[in-house]
Design an enzyme around this catalytic site. Sequence first.
Site, PDB file in Angstrom:
ATOM      1  CB  CYS A  10       1.563  15.043   5.935  1.00 55.64           C
ATOM      2  SG  CYS A  10       2.376  13.551   5.879  1.00 55.64           S
ATOM      3  CG  HIS A  50      -0.003  12.484   9.160  1.00 52.59           C
ATOM      4  ND1 HIS A  50      -0.489  13.084   8.129  1.00 52.59           N
ATOM      5  CD2 HIS A  50      -0.499  13.760  10.307  1.00 52.59           C
ATOM      6  CE1 HIS A  50      -0.799  14.448   8.128  1.00 52.59           C
ATOM      7  NE2 HIS A  50      -0.997  14.686   9.532  1.00 52.59           N
ATOM      8  CG  ASP A  65      -1.897  18.242   9.731  1.00 52.76           C
ATOM      9  OD1 ASP A  65      -1.230  18.209   8.685  1.00 52.76           O
ATOM     10  OD2 ASP A  65      -2.260  16.954  10.307  1.00 52.76           O
TER      11      ASP A  65
END
Length: 198
Positions: A10, A50, A65
């Site tokens: 991420c 994250h 995302d």
Amino acid sequence: MLLKNEGGLCYDLNTILYYFLIENGFNVSLVQGVVYNHIANQWSSTGRTHVAIVITHNEYRYLIDTGFGGNLPLKSVPFSGEIVTSQNGEFRIEQTNTEHGNYILHMKLKHKDRDWKMGYAFDTRKSVDESDLNEVQKIIIEHPESSFNKKPLITRFTDRGNLILTDTSLTEWTDGKMVKKDIDPEQFKLIAKEQFGI
């Protein structure tokens, strides 16, 4: 990632997209979140590792995302609480104050979940800079409870589900049915090349 034909996590993927959006005139910011571990029934012990993107467009905010593995919304999710549906399931954002942030991404993955479950909590009140991203990377690489420093993990969407490859197994989800095969190191290399292009 491009030169070595590797994937990313991420903090790699969303940061690249973040800079691309900035260069193209979008109003974006990075946020940090804490993923909910459904197996342990608790928030991740690695903390705010994250990273995702908040975009403001026409005075509305959305979560974007591209680094949440098989849990990706595949569409921007509005902060309004409206449910967004994609080929991967349903997603919505709830505004709520927790020790981990002021919003929670909820998800109901297609063919996998009957009920809503928490994806991660994130905080829009704290700005994220490169030092934060470096700290996230350090935790992911070094933390003893990080799931990303134990063995390789590769995920890819298919037309009817997804594939998940580790060094010991290949899991294939097709129309809500899961088939998991144990594999050896040679099979891992072959599958990584043939199915994932790595």
